[in-house]
Design a protein around this motif. Structure first.
Motif, PDB file in Angstrom:
ATOM      1  N   SER A 116       0.805  -1.220   0.000  1.00 17.92           N
ATOM      2  CA  SER A 116       0.000   0.000   0.000  1.00 17.92           C
ATOM      3  C   SER A 116       0.842   1.277   0.000  1.00 17.92           C
ATOM      4  N   LEU A 117       2.068   1.186  -0.608  1.00 19.23           N
ATOM      5  CA  LEU A 117       2.872   2.389  -0.841  1.00 19.23           C
ATOM      6  C   LEU A 117       2.401   3.053  -2.131  1.00 19.23           C
ATOM      7  N   THR A 118       2.711   4.357  -2.279  1.00 20.60           N
ATOM      8  CA  THR A 118       2.449   5.033  -3.540  1.00 20.60           C
ATOM      9  C   THR A 118       3.784   5.309  -4.216  1.00 20.60           C
ATOM     10  N   TRP A 119       3.906   4.845  -5.449  1.00 20.41           N
ATOM     11  CA  TRP A 119       5.161   5.040  -6.182  1.00 20.41           C
ATOM     12  C   TRP A 119       4.968   6.183  -7.173  1.00 20.41           C
ATOM     13  N   GLY A 120       5.821   7.212  -7.050  1.00 16.30           N
ATOM     14  CA  GLY A 120       5.722   8.341  -7.975  1.00 16.30           C
ATOM     15  C   GLY A 120       6.892   8.332  -8.945  1.00 16.30           C
ATOM     16  N   ALA A 121       6.633   8.725 -10.202  1.00 17.19           N
ATOM     17  CA  ALA A 121       7.702   8.752 -11.194  1.00 17.19           C
ATOM     18  C   ALA A 121       8.669   9.888 -10.888  1.00 17.19           C
ATOM     19  N   ASP A 122       9.965   9.580 -10.874  1.00 15.69           N
ATOM     20  CA  ASP A 122      10.979  10.618 -10.693  1.00 15.69           C
ATOM     21  C   ASP A 122      11.727  10.756 -12.007  1.00 15.69           C
ATOM     22  N   ASP A 123      11.415  11.792 -12.778  1.00 17.17           N
ATOM     23  CA  ASP A 123      11.992  11.911 -14.114  1.00 17.17           C
ATOM     24  C   ASP A 123      13.437  12.373 -14.102  1.00 17.17           C
ATOM     25  N   GLU A 124      13.998  12.611 -12.920  1.00 13.45           N
ATOM     26  CA  GLU A 124      15.422  12.950 -12.897  1.00 13.45           C
ATOM     27  C   GLU A 124      16.276  11.697 -12.828  1.00 13.45           C
ATOM     28  N   SER A 125      15.843  10.727 -12.009  1.00 16.92           N
ATOM     29  CA  SER A 125      16.640   9.510 -11.886  1.00 16.92           C
ATOM     30  C   SER A 125      16.111   8.409 -12.796  1.00 16.92           C
ATOM     31  N   GLY A 126      14.913   8.578 -13.349  1.00 20.20           N
ATOM     32  CA  GLY A 126      14.365   7.549 -14.210  1.00 20.20           C
ATOM     33  C   GLY A 126      13.872   6.338 -13.451  1.00 20.20           C
ATOM     34  N   TYR A 127      13.252   6.583 -12.300  1.00 26.17           N
ATOM     35  CA  TYR A 127      12.705   5.480 -11.510  1.00 26.17           C
ATOM     36  C   TYR A 127      11.319   5.850 -11.014  1.00 26.17           C
ATOM     37  N   PHE A 128      10.516   4.821 -10.698  1.00 29.22           N
ATOM     38  CA  PHE A 128       9.348   5.050  -9.853  1.00 29.22           C
ATOM     39  C   PHE A 128       9.833   4.928  -8.426  1.00 29.22           C
ATOM     40  N   LYS A 129       9.565   5.980  -7.637  1.00 31.51           N
ATOM     41  CA  LYS A 129      10.187   6.082  -6.322  1.00 31.51           C
ATOM     42  C   LYS A 129       9.146   6.196  -5.238  1.00 31.51           C
ATOM     43  N   SER A 130       9.508   5.685  -4.076  1.00 30.42           N
ATOM     44  CA  SER A 130       8.708   5.949  -2.893  1.00 30.42           C
ATOM     45  C   SER A 130       9.710   6.161  -1.769  1.00 30.42           C
ATOM     46  N   GLY A 131       9.849   7.416  -1.341  1.00 28.35           N
ATOM     47  CA  GLY A 131      10.919   7.726  -0.402  1.00 28.35           C
ATOM     48  C   GLY A 131      12.251   7.485  -1.094  1.00 28.35           C
ATOM     49  N   ASN A 132      13.112   6.665  -0.469  1.00 33.30           N
ATOM     50  CA  ASN A 132      14.400   6.374  -1.081  1.00 33.30           C
ATOM     51  C   ASN A 132      14.384   5.076  -1.878  1.00 33.30           C
ATOM     52  N   GLU A 133      13.266   4.372  -1.818  1.00 34.81           N
ATOM     53  CA  GLU A 133      13.222   3.095  -2.515  1.00 34.81           C
ATOM     54  C   GLU A 133      12.838   3.293  -3.979  1.00 34.81           C
ATOM     55  N   THR A 134      13.380   2.441  -4.836  1.00 38.09           N
ATOM     56  CA  THR A 134      13.054   2.541  -6.257  1.00 38.09           C
ATOM     57  C   THR A 134      12.508   1.213  -6.749  1.00 38.09           C
ATOM     58  N   LEU A 135      11.704   1.294  -7.805  1.00 37.54           N
ATOM     59  CA  LEU A 135      11.156   0.103  -8.428  1.00 37.54           C
ATOM     60  C   LEU A 135      11.996  -0.266  -9.644  1.00 37.54           C
ATOM     61  N   ALA A 136      12.270  -1.557  -9.818  1.00 39.27           N
ATOM     62  CA  ALA A 136      12.937  -2.000 -11.046  1.00 39.27           C
ATOM     63  C   ALA A 136      11.864  -2.527 -11.996  1.00 39.27           C
ATOM     64  N   PRO A 137      12.004  -2.354 -13.280  1.00 37.33           N
ATOM     65  CA  PRO A 137      13.079  -1.648 -13.968  1.00 37.33           C
ATOM     66  C   PRO A 137      12.870  -0.141 -13.985  1.00 37.33           C
ATOM     67  N   GLY A 138      13.991   0.581 -14.122  1.00 40.27           N
ATOM     68  CA  GLY A 138      13.885   2.020 -14.301  1.00 40.27           C
ATOM     69  C   GLY A 138      13.689   2.329 -15.768  1.00 40.27           C
ATOM     70  N   TYR A 139      13.508   3.591 -16.088  1.00 37.76           N
ATOM     71  CA  TYR A 139      13.364   3.977 -17.492  1.00 37.76           C
ATOM     72  C   TYR A 139      14.408   5.032 -17.832  1.00 37.76           C
ATOM     73  N   TYR A 140      14.598   5.248 -19.154  1.00 44.22           N
ATOM     74  CA  TYR A 140      15.630   6.233 -19.510  1.00 44.22           C
ATOM     75  C   TYR A 140      15.035   7.627 -19.605  1.00 44.22           C
ATOM     76  N   VAL A 141      15.818   8.601 -19.167  1.00 42.04           N
ATOM     77  CA  VAL A 141      15.379   9.999 -19.208  1.00 42.04           C
ATOM     78  C   VAL A 141      16.547  10.865 -19.666  1.00 42.04           C
ATOM     79  N   LEU A 142      16.228  12.049 -20.129  1.00 48.19           N
ATOM     80  CA  LEU A 142      17.277  13.017 -20.436  1.00 48.19           C
ATOM     81  C   LEU A 142      17.853  13.526 -19.128  1.00 48.19           C
ATOM     82  N   THR A 143      19.169  13.462 -18.997  1.00 52.25           N
ATOM     83  CA  THR A 143      19.774  13.877 -17.741  1.00 52.25           C
ATOM     84  C   THR A 143      20.649  15.103 -17.918  1.00 52.25           C
ATOM     85  N   GLY A 144      20.530  15.771 -19.038  1.00 50.06           N
ATOM     86  CA  GLY A 144      21.325  16.981 -19.255  1.00 50.06           C
ATOM     87  C   GLY A 144      22.809  16.669 -19.312  1.00 50.06           C
ATOM     88  N   PHE A 145      23.607  17.474 -18.660  1.00 53.13           N
ATOM     89  CA  PHE A 145      25.057  17.322 -18.744  1.00 53.13           C
ATOM     90  C   PHE A 145      25.609  16.378 -17.676  1.00 53.13           C
TER      91      PHE A 145
END
Lengths: 310, 500
Positions: free
Chosen positions: B213-242
């Motif tokens: 019953s956690l809520t996973w939110g997309a973090d478009d900076e790291s390319g993961y669905f995140k809840s707190g410090n935990e991440t869901l696998a698999p991640g996705y690719y995102v533009l990360t700038g420089f």
């Protein structure tokens, strides 16, 4: 001083000079021969290993007994191993790898010619807007080796393979497509040759009712056979010798090229397979070496300057 | 006649192109559809417009050049600004698809025994508590509706466990739907089990986890669905700038390694050119002597190393430089020297690379310098002789300047070649020996191109395509500078014809 004495002295001095020259050329021959011994050592050594019965990486440089087993191994001919008495048949499709390489290189070379001759003809004969800048772009781009974009090639073929599996990763078609991006250098070479063929020949043919394409196909191309042969063979050699792209793009054991296959073959067991490896080296190197020597005059004459390996 | 055949061919080509484009649009592969349409329309315009005659000839070569040279370069630039790497291979949409179809088996899950009866099509019979259900296992469907039935079971014997097991890959992808809507999946060779979706898709950025019953939110900076410090696998690719570039410079461990590689790349290219050029010139001058006999034989023999594909020679050298058994150490031991660790220590590995590359590359310089020497008119030397010039001053004042004036672009080209001489490094040392404490796969003899390759494709520590591409851009930059230098040398774009 009498004349005779003078002559004697003269002959003495020329004799001395003669000797000095002879000494010098002897020294040169000595130098060159010892350099040759070092330079050619790996080649002589590898040929000797390929016939050496012990044939491990530590075997003596001069074979104690002679064998054809390494050759049988790489040619896929079964033979009796004298140590174990068992029949040995190589599990590695070395000849197939060689054939893959030859197939990929020949198709690339032919397609490359088809693609680059027409472009070269346009750049040599037509005056159109953007011609100068096209030439400049070609000149610049041919400096950049395509392996820089290896990551992109991998994903492009992966993507393409989703639609056309025979053009995707792990396919010869895909690898050939990637090689076809290398037209700029060849266009450049062929255009240079077309420039030396006088325009008047085609012009009179066009007066006689030829179309531009017929003039190109029936007149200019036959006159350019030498450069087409050189460009084709150069492409063949360069494709055959490429390691990085096939190693990225090909996966299955029966699709590998000779370069990748032989590297995997020897890296797995450097000491055990040294004998067959030596034979395979000779088998792969000889045809390429032969092609090279048939066209190396063109390479010296500056045709291929800067663009070939070096 | 030929032109008619050609036109017919072109027409069918265009029609095939249009059909393909339509098909691709229809199957929602919009990018491929657009690409295919653009190529087809461009072909049509070029081949049937009277004005575009030059273009007609240019087109085939131009097309492959754009598709397989320009496009990959653009694509490489793009990847360099993403985090495309192990764990981030997929697009966000695809990751959402995967996560939202992930199944869990609830604690109180119902399981039902089943049998498969062979036939055409085969019949799957599930033995529920309240009666039997059956469905036909027709190919091509992923969802099968189980229908209650009261007839006799088929007469043939059902498949044994081993036969069912051999079909498990087929069965695992299927869903079996009971009349009340419960979804069953293959569990064991004799059991179907109830399962349900683990994540509930709230919106395209949020997933609700039904187990924790956690809520996973997309973090478009790291390319993961995140809840707190935990991440869901698999991640996705995102533009990360420089980020890839700054990590090359600022991450302390990576930083020093990247500069090490960069410096060695430049040093290796420079020294390779210097050595091959010096030795090639020396040899060319020694052999280019009117009085010397066997000249042409020497020339042929000295070119042999160059005629062999590099990958073969380098692999041979790798064996010969083996510390314990290699032929070179054998000879050294026989001559009374001790064994040399050719490929083992950082310094020796670098020296070995240069030695092997000298062997590979000197014949090219030898060939070209010989050509230059032969083009120097004899009269120049005769004039120098009349003026009383010695051999050394003739060399210094005539031969060398003439060689240098012709050889500039060649040296730049050779530098550029060695910059990307992957085979000369990777097949000999594999980039090794490894740099101690390095976080990525990188060794003492790695050059930029082999570093790129190892980051992207060697895989021991995961594949990092983003970082690899950002390094490829450095190669791109260096080659650009070299191209500029070459233009200066050949006088294109300026009047400066002086070579140095």
């Amino acid at each position: 001083m009498s004349e005779i004495a003078l002559k004697k002295q003269q002959s003495k001095s020329t004799g001395f000079q003669f000797k000095k020259k002879q000494m010098e050329s002897l020294a040169k021959h000595l130098l060159l021969c010892s350099l040759l011994m070092i330079v050619l050592f790996p080649i002589v050594y590898i040929i000797s290993i390929s016939f050496n019965a012990s044939g491990s990486i530590g075997s003596k440089l001069i074979p104690e007994s002679f064998t054809l087993n390494h050759w049988k191994y790489i040619l896929g001919i079964p033979y009796l191993d004298s140590a174990t008495g068992k029949e040995v048949l190589s599990p590695f499709p070395i000849l197939l790898w060689l054939w893959n390489s030859i197939k990929i290189s020949s198709i690339s070379a032919v397609m490359m010619l088809l693609l680059s001759t027409t472009s070269a003809y346009a750049l040599s004969r037509f005056r159109f807007r953007g011609r100068q800048s096209s030439l400049l772009v070609l000149m610049i781009i041919q400096m950049f080796p395509n392996i820089m974009a290896m990551v992109a090639f991998y994903f492009m073929l992966d993507f393409l393979g989703g639609y056309f599996p025979s053009l995707g990763t792990d396919s010869h078609g895909g690898l050939i497509l990637v090689y076809l991006g290398g037209t700029p250098f060849n266009i450049w070479l062929i255009k240079g040759y077309f420039d030396t063929i006088p325009k008047s020949i085609e012009e009179s043919a066009i007066m006689d009712g030829c179309t531009k394409f017929q003039a190109f196909w029936k007149i200019v191309l036959p006159l350019s056979t030498p450069i087409l042969a050189v460009v084709g063979l150069l492409t063949f050699i360069n494709t055959f010798s490429d390691f990085i792209l096939p190693s990225i793009l090909l996966k299955s054991g029966d699709k590998l090229t000779f370069a990748v296959g032989i590297q995997i073959f020897i890296s797995d067991a450097f000491s055990g397979r040294w004998g067959p490896f030596a034979a395979a080296c000779f088998l792969g190197a000889f045809p390429i070496s032969a092609i090279f020597f048939t066209i190396h005059k063109y390479i010296i004459s500056g045709l291929a300057m800067g663009g070939t390996k070096g | 006649m030929t032109s008619k055949v050609l036109k017919l061919f072109l027409f069918s080509y265009l029609i095939a192109g249009l059909v393909l484009s339509l098909y691709l649009f229809n199957s929602t592969h919009v990018f491929m559809g657009v690409l295919s349409l653009v190529i087809t329309v461009a072909s049509g315009v070029i081949f049937f417009s009277k004005k575009a005659q030059a273009m007609r000839f240019m087109y085939p070569g131009l097309l492959t050049f754009v598709l397989f040279m320009i496009l990959p370069i653009i694509f490489t630039v793009y990847i360099a600004f993403t985090n495309l790497s192990t764990g981030h291979f997929l697009s966000k949409e695809r990751v959402l698809e995967i996560l939202s179809s992930e199944k869990v088996i609830p604690k109180d899950a119902v399981s039902i025994e089943f049998d498969i009866f062979p036939g055409n099509p085969a019949v799957l019979v599930a033995y529920g508590l309240d009666g039997d259900y059956k469905t036909y296992l027709e190919e091509g469907s992923n969802i099968y509706n189980l229908q209650p039935f009261r007839d006799k079971l088929p007469e043939q014997a059902p498949l044994g466990p081993n036969e069912v097991f051999s079909k498990r890959e087929f069965l695992e992808t299927k869903r079996f739907v009971m009349p009340d809507g419960e979804i069953l999946r293959y569990h064991r060779t004799d059991l179907l089990i109830q399962s349900k979706n683990r994540y509930i898709l709230i919106d395209e950025n949020t997933l609700k986890d039904t187990v924790t019953s956690l809520t996973w939110g997309a973090d478009d900076e790291s390319g993961y669905f995140k809840s707190g410090n935990e991440t869901l696998a698999p991640g996705y690719y995102v533009l990360t700038g420089f980020k890839n570039f700054t990590s090359l410079f600022s991450d302390n461990r990576l930083n020093s390694n990247f500069f090490k590689v960069l410096l060695w790349t430049l040093g290796w290219s420079f020294l390779s050119v210097l050595f091959t050029f010096s030795f090639g010139t020396f040899l060319a001058i020694v052999i280019n002597d009117k009085g010397l006999k066997l000249k042409s034989i020497y020339r042929v023999l000295f070119i042999i190393p160059y005629s062999i594909p590099f990958f073969i020679s380098v692999l041979i050298f790798k064996g010969m430089m083996n510390k314990d058994f290699g032929a070179i150490n054998q000879v050294l031991v026989e001559l009374g020297f001790s064994k040399v660790p050719w490929l083992e220590t950082p310094i020796m590995a670098k020296v070995s690379c240069l030695v092997v590359n000298l062997w590979l590359g000197f014949p090219y310089m030898f060939l070209v310098i010989t050509g230059i020497l032969q083009s120097i008119p004899e009269s120049l030397y005769e004039a120098a002789k009349l003026d009383g010039a010695g051999r050394f001053s003739t060399f210094k004042n005539i031969t060398l300047p003439l060689i240098m004036s012709a050889v500039g672009p060649l040296l730049v080209g050779s530098f550029a070649f060695n910059l990307n001489n992957f085979v000369g490094i990777y097949l000999l040392t594999g980039g090794g020996p490894p740099i101690p404490g390095a976080t990525t796969a990188v060794g003492e003899t790695d050059i930029l191109i082999s570093y790129t390759y190892r980051l992207a494709f060697e895989g021991g520590q995961g594949q990092n395509f983003g970082l690899a591409s950002s390094i490829a851009l450095f190669i791109f930059a260096i080659v650009s500078v070299l191209t500029l230098i070459n233009f200066k040398l050949t006088g294109m774009g300026s009047d400066n014809q002086e070579a140095t």
